[in-house]
Design an enzyme around this catalytic site. Sequence first.
Site, mmCIF file in Angstrom:
data_model
loop_
_atom_site.group_PDB
_atom_site.id
_atom_site.type_symbol
_atom_site.label_atom_id
_atom_site.label_comp_id
_atom_site.label_asym_id
_atom_site.label_seq_id
_atom_site.Cartn_x
_atom_site.Cartn_y
_atom_site.Cartn_z
ATOM 1 N N LYS A 72 -11.769 1.139 -2.310
ATOM 2 C CA LYS A 72 -10.696 1.672 -3.151
ATOM 3 C C LYS A 72 -11.149 1.646 -4.612
ATOM 4 O O LYS A 72 -11.973 2.449 -4.996
ATOM 5 C CB LYS A 72 -9.404 0.930 -2.838
ATOM 6 N N HIS A 92 -5.184 -3.146 -3.057
ATOM 7 C CA HIS A 92 -4.726 -2.230 -4.108
ATOM 8 C C HIS A 92 -4.516 -2.924 -5.454
ATOM 9 O O HIS A 92 -4.120 -2.279 -6.417
ATOM 10 C CB HIS A 92 -3.439 -1.530 -3.671
ATOM 11 N N SER A 136 0.802 -1.225 0.000
ATOM 12 C CA SER A 136 0.000 0.000 0.000
ATOM 13 C C SER A 136 0.834 1.273 0.000
ATOM 14 O O SER A 136 0.377 2.304 -0.474
ATOM 15 C CB SER A 136 -0.964 -0.003 1.181
HETATM 16 C C1 PLP Z 1 -7.153 0.067 3.017
HETATM 17 C C2 PLP Z 1 -6.512 -1.219 3.353
HETATM 18 C C3 PLP Z 1 -7.085 -2.089 4.277
HETATM 19 C C4 PLP Z 1 -8.270 -1.702 5.125
HETATM 20 O O1 PLP Z 1 -9.438 -1.663 4.389
HETATM 21 P P1 PLP Z 1 -10.645 -0.760 4.922
HETATM 22 O O2 PLP Z 1 -11.816 -1.278 4.193
HETATM 23 O O3 PLP Z 1 -10.273 0.633 4.571
HETATM 24 O O4 PLP Z 1 -10.707 -0.988 6.396
HETATM 25 C C5 PLP Z 1 -6.509 -3.329 4.472
HETATM 26 N N1 PLP Z 1 -5.398 -3.680 3.801
HETATM 27 C C6 PLP Z 1 -4.794 -2.856 2.919
HETATM 28 C C7 PLP Z 1 -3.566 -3.313 2.207
HETATM 29 C C8 PLP Z 1 -5.332 -1.599 2.679
HETATM 30 O O5 PLP Z 1 -4.732 -0.774 1.841
#
Ligand code: PLP
Length: 409
Positions: A241, A209, A181
């Site tokens: 995302k 991602h 990330s």
């Molecule tokens: C954003 C993210 C999460 C958490 O997801 P949410 O739905 O925002 O709680 C978990 N793992 C990674 C790699 C992320 O980028």
Amino acid sequence: MPLSPHPLPDLRARLDELETAHLYRRRRVQDAPQQPQALINGRPMLSFCSNDYLGLANHPEVIAALQRGAARWGVGSGAAHLVSGHSAAHEALEETLAAFTGYPRALLFSTGYMANLGVIAALAGRGDRVCEDRLNHASLLDAALLARADLRRYPHADAPALARLLGDAATRLIATDGVFSMDGDLAPLPALTQIAHRAGAWLLIDDAHGLGVLGRGGRGSLDHFGLAPDASTILMGTLGKSFGTFGAFVAGSEDLIETLIQRARPYIYTTASPPALAEATCVSLGLVEREDWRRERLRALIARFRQGAAQLGLPLADSQTPIQPLLAGSAARALAWSQALEAQGILVSAIRPPTVPEGTARLRITFSAAHTEADIDRLLGALTRILADELSGGLFRPLERTGNAGHRL
Ligand SMILES: *Cc1c(COP(=O)(O)O)cnc(C)c1O
């Protein structure tokens, strides 16, 4: 006699320490929907810090689906999935997500953070060996701690180091980000799946991602490497995302999903997300799958940025994804870059420890299919000015003169 023999910790002093170390975090107040044209405190800004990679968070068809969903289902789900909160809309989305990912089943969670806590604590208990990439998302690391597992971290993306680690004790589970990330690089999934199979361990891939961005129809990191789903590989995907909505899911075998329904506490003890949201995600998933032009556009924008940045001699990372970090080193320098961009109307967040290791503070630039080529060129132009300024010694001076207080948002 004082009432309490133990004075409360001095929170202000600790906050001041963070400020002095350039590690204080502040929120920006947005006045516009999620899109490259942000509005911060009434000021228009060009944003490069959203995870809305495909530009779906503000898509008219997704908005309409949410509105239709609210008209049909109301707003709240009213209860947990195991009580009375599991609607036909949730059920349909789970079936669609299973078909999309190629797994027998999928299970919705309220957030990705909760999904990771749920899976790891359901599969690994006190003292069980869990191996994780050093740069994994905080939720994967927190999950192993919550499970009281024997957490071992291996050097970033280092499959041989993981194999050595597995040699000395039975391992229950390996967890990795698919796309990291804060770095934008990919986990070596072909090697990791082999190592996990050989060791008889679960492999959990957090593809927050990768989904939507990589693979055929946005199927994610596994598909990018030509790997097919199998019974020991578990996929966690987030919906906030690339999908532009909210929530998360876990995809896996029939038995895995049934185990999570029985045992994953962040699934059992929380209210189901609104059914209207599931309707909106079903529509955005269709756009993710069908509209390849969004991924092609992203690729073109990334290539344009990397080519321009290389010409400028910027400290680019080895990333082909929409996450393009620029390594600054110190937290102070990352903050100074971010503030200098902001002065030019461009929004990029400085990512500092403890989110990234000490000495690797950075700008985390992210691209969206909703950006234009002119947006990329404007960013490159601003970065050119900042570098020139830094070389002439001008960038840090205002910070030193006025202190941090003058740079509060
Ligand atoms: C954003 C993210 C999460 C958490 O997801 P949410 O739905 O925002 O709680 C978990 N793992 C990674 C790699 C992320 O980028």
